[in-house]
Design a protein around this motif. Structure first.
Motif, PDB file in Angstrom:
ATOM      1  N   CYS A   1       0.821  -1.216   0.000  1.00 11.18           N
ATOM      2  CA  CYS A   1       0.000   0.000   0.000  1.00 11.18           C
ATOM      3  C   CYS A   1       0.855   1.266   0.000  1.00 11.18           C
ATOM      4  O   CYS A   1       0.474   2.275  -0.588  1.00 11.18           O
ATOM      5  CB  CYS A   1      -0.943   0.013   1.194  1.00 11.18           C
ATOM      6  SG  CYS A   1      -2.133  -1.358   1.150  1.00 11.18           S
ATOM      7  N   GLN A   2       1.995   1.217   0.640  1.00 12.80           N
ATOM      8  CA  GLN A   2       2.855   2.397   0.697  1.00 12.80           C
ATOM      9  C   GLN A   2       3.572   2.655  -0.618  1.00 12.80           C
ATOM     10  O   GLN A   2       4.133   3.719  -0.817  1.00 12.80           O
ATOM     11  CB  GLN A   2       3.842   2.276   1.847  1.00 12.80           C
ATOM     12  CG  GLN A   2       3.140   2.401   3.182  1.00 12.80           C
ATOM     13  CD  GLN A   2       4.096   2.277   4.344  1.00 12.80           C
ATOM     14  OE1 GLN A   2       5.086   1.546   4.284  1.00 12.80           O
ATOM     15  NE2 GLN A   2       3.796   2.985   5.404  1.00 12.80           N
ATOM     16  N   ALA A   3       3.529   1.703  -1.521  1.00 12.31           N
ATOM     17  CA  ALA A   3       4.096   1.905  -2.851  1.00 12.31           C
ATOM     18  C   ALA A   3       2.968   2.045  -3.875  1.00 12.31           C
ATOM     19  O   ALA A   3       3.216   1.955  -5.065  1.00 12.31           O
ATOM     20  CB  ALA A   3       4.991   0.730  -3.226  1.00 12.31           C
ATOM     21  N   CYS A   4       1.745   2.283  -3.405  1.00  9.32           N
ATOM     22  CA  CYS A   4       0.600   2.299  -4.305  1.00  9.32           C
ATOM     23  C   CYS A   4      -0.214   3.579  -4.157  1.00  9.32           C
ATOM     24  O   CYS A   4       0.030   4.548  -4.829  1.00  9.32           O
ATOM     25  CB  CYS A   4      -0.266   1.064  -4.063  1.00  9.32           C
ATOM     26  SG  CYS A   4      -1.653   0.940  -5.221  1.00  9.32           S
ATOM     27  N   GLY A   5      -1.229   3.560  -3.288  1.00 12.48           N
ATOM     28  CA  GLY A   5      -2.110   4.708  -3.100  1.00 12.48           C
ATOM     29  C   GLY A   5      -3.232   4.795  -4.113  1.00 12.48           C
ATOM     30  O   GLY A   5      -3.995   5.758  -4.117  1.00 12.48           O
TER      31      GLY A   5
ATOM     32  N   ASN B   1      -0.612  11.515   0.738  1.00 11.43           N
ATOM     33  CA  ASN B   1       0.671  12.169   0.468  1.00 11.43           C
ATOM     34  C   ASN B   1       1.488  11.276  -0.469  1.00 11.43           C
ATOM     35  O   ASN B   1       1.415  10.066  -0.380  1.00 11.43           O
ATOM     36  CB  ASN B   1       1.467  12.377   1.764  1.00 11.43           C
ATOM     37  CG  ASN B   1       0.734  13.258   2.737  1.00 11.43           C
ATOM     38  OD1 ASN B   1       0.263  14.337   2.394  1.00 11.43           O
ATOM     39  ND2 ASN B   1       0.609  12.793   3.963  1.00 11.43           N
ATOM     40  N   GLY B   2       2.284  11.891  -1.334  1.00 12.02           N
ATOM     41  CA  GLY B   2       3.181  11.139  -2.198  1.00 12.02           C
ATOM     42  C   GLY B   2       2.644  10.963  -3.596  1.00 12.02           C
ATOM     43  O   GLY B   2       1.645  11.567  -3.994  1.00 12.02           O
ATOM     44  N   LYS B   3       3.324  10.114  -4.374  1.00  7.39           N
ATOM     45  CA  LYS B   3       2.984   9.869  -5.772  1.00  7.39           C
ATOM     46  C   LYS B   3       2.442   8.454  -5.931  1.00  7.39           C
ATOM     47  O   LYS B   3       3.097   7.471  -5.558  1.00  7.39           O
ATOM     48  CB  LYS B   3       4.222  10.059  -6.661  1.00  7.39           C
ATOM     49  CG  LYS B   3       3.904   9.938  -8.124  1.00  7.39           C
ATOM     50  CD  LYS B   3       5.054  10.347  -9.000  1.00  7.39           C
ATOM     51  CE  LYS B   3       4.627  10.219 -10.453  1.00  7.39           C
ATOM     52  NZ  LYS B   3       5.690  10.578 -11.368  1.00  7.39           N
ATOM     53  N   VAL B   4       1.238   8.361  -6.488  1.00  9.33           N
ATOM     54  CA  VAL B   4       0.583   7.072  -6.697  1.00  9.33           C
ATOM     55  C   VAL B   4       1.472   6.174  -7.534  1.00  9.33           C
ATOM     56  O   VAL B   4       2.031   6.595  -8.544  1.00  9.33           O
ATOM     57  CB  VAL B   4      -0.798   7.268  -7.366  1.00  9.33           C
ATOM     58  CG1 VAL B   4      -1.410   5.936  -7.760  1.00  9.33           C
ATOM     59  CG2 VAL B   4      -1.726   8.034  -6.441  1.00  9.33           C
ATOM     60  N   GLY B   5       1.612   4.938  -7.082  1.00  6.88           N
ATOM     61  CA  GLY B   5       2.403   3.948  -7.792  1.00  6.88           C
ATOM     62  C   GLY B   5       3.876   3.963  -7.445  1.00  6.88           C
ATOM     63  O   GLY B   5       4.632   3.113  -7.885  1.00  6.88           O
ATOM     64  N   GLU B   6       4.291   4.939  -6.645  1.00  5.70           N
ATOM     65  CA  GLU B   6       5.699   5.028  -6.257  1.00  5.70           C
ATOM     66  C   GLU B   6       5.876   4.969  -4.747  1.00  5.70           C
ATOM     67  O   GLU B   6       6.466   4.038  -4.231  1.00  5.70           O
ATOM     68  CB  GLU B   6       6.322   6.300  -6.827  1.00  5.70           C
ATOM     69  CG  GLU B   6       6.458   6.250  -8.334  1.00  5.70           C
ATOM     70  CD  GLU B   6       7.157   7.476  -8.897  1.00  5.70           C
ATOM     71  OE1 GLU B   6       7.798   8.225  -8.124  1.00  5.70           O
ATOM     72  OE2 GLU B   6       7.046   7.679 -10.108  1.00  5.70           O
ATOM     73  N   ALA B   7       5.398   5.991  -4.062  1.00  5.98           N
ATOM     74  CA  ALA B   7       5.506   6.033  -2.596  1.00  5.98           C
ATOM     75  C   ALA B   7       4.399   6.936  -2.079  1.00  5.98           C
ATOM     76  O   ALA B   7       4.309   8.097  -2.467  1.00  5.98           O
ATOM     77  CB  ALA B   7       6.861   6.567  -2.166  1.00  5.98           C
TER      78      ALA B   7
ATOM     79  N   ARG C   1      -6.071  -0.192  -8.887  1.00  5.26           N
ATOM     80  CA  ARG C   1      -4.746  -0.355  -9.496  1.00  5.26           C
ATOM     81  C   ARG C   1      -4.859  -0.398 -11.027  1.00  5.26           C
ATOM     82  O   ARG C   1      -4.049   0.181 -11.735  1.00  5.26           O
ATOM     83  CB  ARG C   1      -4.058  -1.601  -8.946  1.00  5.26           C
ATOM     84  CG  ARG C   1      -3.596  -1.399  -7.497  1.00  5.26           C
ATOM     85  CD  ARG C   1      -2.912  -2.637  -6.955  1.00  5.26           C
ATOM     86  NE  ARG C   1      -1.666  -2.937  -7.637  1.00  5.26           N
ATOM     87  CZ  ARG C   1      -0.469  -2.446  -7.305  1.00  5.26           C
ATOM     88  NH1 ARG C   1      -0.355  -1.607  -6.279  1.00  5.26           N
ATOM     89  NH2 ARG C   1       0.605  -2.802  -7.973  1.00  5.26           N
ATOM     90  N   ARG C   2      -5.878  -1.076 -11.529  1.00  9.45           N
ATOM     91  CA  ARG C   2      -6.094  -1.155 -12.974  1.00  9.45           C
ATOM     92  C   ARG C   2      -6.296   0.248 -13.552  1.00  9.45           C
ATOM     93  O   ARG C   2      -5.740   0.584 -14.598  1.00  9.45           O
ATOM     94  CB  ARG C   2      -7.321  -2.034 -13.248  1.00  9.45           C
ATOM     95  CG  ARG C   2      -7.412  -2.566 -14.639  1.00  9.45           C
ATOM     96  CD  ARG C   2      -8.572  -3.569 -14.815  1.00  9.45           C
ATOM     97  NE  ARG C   2      -8.420  -4.749 -13.972  1.00  9.45           N
ATOM     98  CZ  ARG C   2      -9.248  -5.072 -12.971  1.00  9.45           C
ATOM     99  NH1 ARG C   2     -10.287  -4.341 -12.684  1.00  9.45           N
ATOM    100  NH2 ARG C   2      -9.042  -6.163 -12.263  1.00  9.45           N
ATOM    101  N   ARG C   3      -7.067   1.077 -12.861  1.00 10.73           N
ATOM    102  CA  ARG C   3      -7.343   2.437 -13.346  1.00 10.73           C
ATOM    103  C   ARG C   3      -6.064   3.262 -13.450  1.00 10.73           C
ATOM    104  O   ARG C   3      -5.941   4.131 -14.300  1.00 10.73           O
ATOM    105  CB  ARG C   3      -8.317   3.133 -12.411  1.00 10.73           C
ATOM    106  CG  ARG C   3      -8.645   4.538 -12.880  1.00 10.73           C
ATOM    107  CD  ARG C   3      -9.901   5.032 -12.238  1.00 10.73           C
ATOM    108  NE  ARG C   3     -10.323   6.249 -12.860  1.00 10.73           N
ATOM    109  CZ  ARG C   3     -10.578   7.350 -12.193  1.00 10.73           C
ATOM    110  NH1 ARG C   3     -10.462   7.369 -10.888  1.00 10.73           N
ATOM    111  NH2 ARG C   3     -10.974   8.418 -12.808  1.00 10.73           N
ATOM    112  N   HIS C   4      -5.101   2.982 -12.581  1.00  9.02           N
ATOM    113  CA  HIS C   4      -3.836   3.723 -12.587  1.00  9.02           C
ATOM    114  C   HIS C   4      -2.744   3.018 -13.381  1.00  9.02           C
ATOM    115  O   HIS C   4      -1.591   3.445 -13.371  1.00  9.02           O
ATOM    116  CB  HIS C   4      -3.377   3.979 -11.144  1.00  9.02           C
ATOM    117  CG  HIS C   4      -4.188   5.023 -10.458  1.00  9.02           C
ATOM    118  ND1 HIS C   4      -3.961   6.367 -10.620  1.00  9.02           N
ATOM    119  CD2 HIS C   4      -5.260   4.913  -9.640  1.00  9.02           C
ATOM    120  CE1 HIS C   4      -4.843   7.045  -9.912  1.00  9.02           C
ATOM    121  NE2 HIS C   4      -5.647   6.184  -9.320  1.00  9.02           N
ATOM    122  N   GLY C   5      -3.092   1.928 -14.055  1.00 10.56           N
ATOM    123  CA  GLY C   5      -2.131   1.212 -14.874  1.00 10.56           C
ATOM    124  C   GLY C   5      -1.089   0.450 -14.075  1.00 10.56           C
ATOM    125  O   GLY C   5       0.005   0.182 -14.582  1.00 10.56           O
TER     126      GLY C   5
END
Length: 109
Positions: A14-18, A64-70, A97-101
Motif C-alpha cells: 500500500c505504501q508503494a501504491c495509493g 501524500n506522495g505519488k501514486v504507484g511510487e511512494a 490499481r487497474r485504473r492507474h495502470g
C-alpha cells in the motif's frame, strides 16, 4: 499467477501504491463511523457535505506522495472505515490499481 501480477508478500504494497485513495471522489465516504470517530478526522480533510473525505479531483486530500511510487495517509490512525476495509489484492484494490495502470496484486491463498 499472471505475468503482470505482483504478490501481496511484497513489503508494504500500500505504501508503494495509493491507487485506492485516488480512485474516486465518492469512494472515501463515511458509512458506519460514529460521531466520536469522525470528530478525530481534521476538518480540513472532510468534504463540505460532511459525508466523506475531501478530494482534489479523484484523489483524497489526506494522501501524500505519488501514486504507484511512494504514498502515505496523512490521517492513517483515524482514517474512515471504508479505508480500513480495502485490502491488498481484493477486488476494490484491483479495480483501483487497474485504473492507474498498476499491476494487479495476487490474492493471498
Amino acid at each position: 499467477m499472471t505475468s503482470n501480477a505482483a504478490t501481496i508478500s511484497e513489503a508494504s504494497p500500500c505504501q508503494a501504491c495509493g491507487a485506492c485513495c485516488s480512485y474516486s471522489s465518492n469512494w472515501p465516504r463515511f458509512t458506519i463511523e460514529d460521531d466520536a470517530d469522525l470528530d478525530l478526522i481534521p476538518a480540513k480533510y472532510v468534504n463540505d457535505r460532511e459525508s466523506g473525505m475531501r478530494c482534489d479531483g479523484d484523489r483524497c486530500s489526506a494522501l501524500n506522495g505519488k501514486v504507484g511510487e511512494a504514498t502515505a495517509c496523512g490521517i492513517y490512525a483515524v482514517r474512515p472505515d471504508v479505508c480500513r476495509t480495502c485490502m491488498p489484492g481484493d477486488p476494490e484494490c484491483a479495480m483501483a490499481r487497474r485504473r492507474h495502470g498498476l499491476p494487479i496484486l495476487a490474492a493471498a491463498e
